[in-house]
Motif scaffolding. Structure first.
Motif, PDB file in Angstrom:
ATOM      1  N   LEU A  14     -40.728 -28.698  -6.500  1.00 48.27           N
ATOM      2  CA  LEU A  14     -40.416 -30.123  -6.463  1.00 48.27           C
ATOM      3  C   LEU A  14     -39.977 -30.546  -7.857  1.00 48.27           C
ATOM      4  N   TRP A  15     -38.996 -31.436  -7.930  1.00 46.80           N
ATOM      5  CA  TRP A  15     -38.502 -31.886  -9.225  1.00 46.80           C
ATOM      6  C   TRP A  15     -38.144 -33.352  -9.145  1.00 46.80           C
ATOM      7  N   GLU A  16     -38.104 -33.969 -10.297  1.00 49.03           N
ATOM      8  CA  GLU A  16     -37.586 -35.324 -10.448  1.00 49.03           C
ATOM      9  C   GLU A  16     -36.469 -35.258 -11.462  1.00 49.03           C
ATOM     10  N   GLY A  17     -35.453 -36.054 -11.274  1.00 50.57           N
ATOM     11  CA  GLY A  17     -34.315 -35.979 -12.181  1.00 50.57           C
ATOM     12  C   GLY A  17     -33.560 -34.690 -11.929  1.00 50.57           C
ATOM     13  N   ASP A  19     -31.254 -21.662 -12.639  1.00 52.59           N
ATOM     14  CA  ASP A  19     -31.042 -20.517 -13.532  1.00 52.59           C
ATOM     15  C   ASP A  19     -29.903 -20.889 -14.471  1.00 52.59           C
ATOM     16  N   ARG A  20     -29.386 -19.946 -15.225  1.00 49.37           N
ATOM     17  CA  ARG A  20     -28.362 -20.315 -16.213  1.00 49.37           C
ATOM     18  C   ARG A  20     -27.047 -20.751 -15.571  1.00 49.37           C
ATOM     19  N   ASN A  21     -26.840 -20.470 -14.273  1.00 53.98           N
ATOM     20  CA  ASN A  21     -25.593 -20.840 -13.590  1.00 53.98           C
ATOM     21  C   ASN A  21     -25.710 -22.080 -12.714  1.00 53.98           C
ATOM     22  N   LEU A  22     -26.911 -22.431 -12.291  1.00 54.27           N
ATOM     23  CA  LEU A  22     -27.097 -23.459 -11.264  1.00 54.27           C
ATOM     24  C   LEU A  22     -28.047 -24.564 -11.718  1.00 54.27           C
ATOM     25  N   THR A  23     -27.610 -25.808 -11.502  1.00 54.90           N
ATOM     26  CA  THR A  23     -28.474 -26.950 -11.772  1.00 54.90           C
ATOM     27  C   THR A  23     -28.399 -27.938 -10.615  1.00 54.90           C
ATOM     28  N   LEU A  24     -29.516 -28.596 -10.379  1.00 48.75           N
ATOM     29  CA  LEU A  24     -29.582 -29.679  -9.404  1.00 48.75           C
ATOM     30  C   LEU A  24     -29.565 -30.997 -10.163  1.00 48.75           C
ATOM     31  N   GLU A  25     -28.790 -31.956  -9.649  1.00 46.55           N
ATOM     32  CA  GLU A  25     -28.722 -33.273 -10.269  1.00 46.55           C
ATOM     33  C   GLU A  25     -28.896 -34.334  -9.204  1.00 46.55           C
ATOM     34  N   PRO A  26     -29.582 -35.417  -9.530  1.00 46.28           N
ATOM     35  CA  PRO A  26     -29.779 -36.490  -8.555  1.00 46.28           C
ATOM     36  C   PRO A  26     -28.441 -37.049  -8.079  1.00 46.28           C
ATOM     37  N   ALA A  27     -28.404 -37.400  -6.797  1.00 39.99           N
ATOM     38  CA  ALA A  27     -27.223 -38.029  -6.192  1.00 39.99           C
ATOM     39  C   ALA A  27     -27.721 -39.184  -5.325  1.00 39.99           C
ATOM     40  N   GLY A  77     -28.480 -42.687  -3.266  1.00 41.35           N
ATOM     41  CA  GLY A  77     -27.750 -43.580  -2.380  1.00 41.35           C
ATOM     42  C   GLY A  77     -27.761 -43.168  -0.934  1.00 41.35           C
ATOM     43  N   HIS A  78     -27.637 -41.876  -0.671  1.00 41.81           N
ATOM     44  CA  HIS A  78     -27.607 -41.438   0.725  1.00 41.81           C
ATOM     45  C   HIS A  78     -29.009 -41.489   1.324  1.00 41.81           C
ATOM     46  N   THR A  79     -29.862 -40.648   0.826  1.00 43.11           N
ATOM     47  CA  THR A  79     -31.264 -40.623   1.254  1.00 43.11           C
ATOM     48  C   THR A  79     -32.123 -40.305   0.038  1.00 43.11           C
ATOM     49  N   PRO A  80     -33.409 -40.636   0.093  1.00 41.29           N
ATOM     50  CA  PRO A  80     -34.280 -40.328  -1.048  1.00 41.29           C
ATOM     51  C   PRO A  80     -34.250 -38.830  -1.363  1.00 41.29           C
ATOM     52  N   GLY A  81     -34.120 -38.508  -2.625  1.00 38.70           N
ATOM     53  CA  GLY A  81     -34.128 -37.116  -3.056  1.00 38.70           C
ATOM     54  C   GLY A  81     -32.798 -36.396  -2.957  1.00 38.70           C
TER      55      GLY A  81
END
Length: 159
Positions: free
Chosen positions: A50-53, A58-66, A68-72
């Motif tokens: 679980l993450w916030e923000g 890994d060094r190639n992949l990051t998740l970023e908040p988007a 507006g559509h649904t929470p998370g």
């Protein structure tokens, strides 16, 4: 699915099981053996992080908040060498939204925020050459986006 640093990354699990979706009876309380199917294909499940923000996978992949559509809601960004891509998930439901990001789907909980997020993601894609990889468009493919004045245009569909 993506392979990065020796791991298999499942980008979008689809509709998901056991969710209330009365507006779409086909998906309402769906129960499929998708985890068993992934295991049969040799994909092991690691512990749900679980993450916030933002979150670096890994060094190639990051998740970023988007938001507006649904929470998370998040987008997944890939950066490997000179290759760049953004997996937009539920941020885009129709190719029309590539050209007119202010149009939200009926599933967006905050249409104004979803539109602002779409515009920001498309601006970055157009400015940096990121390939936009949608989850909900019919058929395979991704789009190269370019600016067209204050709007966007599709430079090329990559298949």
């Amino acid at each position: 699915m993506l392979r990065s640093e020796g791991r298999v990354i499942l980008v979008d699990t689809g509709v998901g099981n056991d969710r209330d979706r009365p507006q779409i009876p086909l998906f309402d309380h769906l129960a499929t053996p998708f985890l068993d199917r992934l295991a049969a294909a040799g994909v092991r499940r690691e512990g749900a992080v679980l993450w916030e923000g933002g979150h670096r996978i890994d060094r190639n992949l990051t998740l970023e908040p988007a938001p507006g559509h649904t929470p998370g809601s998040s987008v997944l960004r890939l950066a490997s060498g000179t290759d760049r891509a953004v997996f937009v998930g539920d941020l885009l439901h129709s190719p029309v939204q590539l050209l007119e990001p202010e149009h939200s789907s009926c599933f967006c909980e905050d249409p104004r925020q979803a539109a602002a997020t779409r515009r920001a993601v498309l601006e970055r894609a157009a400015d940096t050459g990121e390939l936009v990889v949608p989850a909900h468009f019919a058929g395979p493919g991704a789009a190269e986006i370019r600016r067209d004045g204050g709007r966007f245009a599709i430079r090329h569909w990559a298949g």
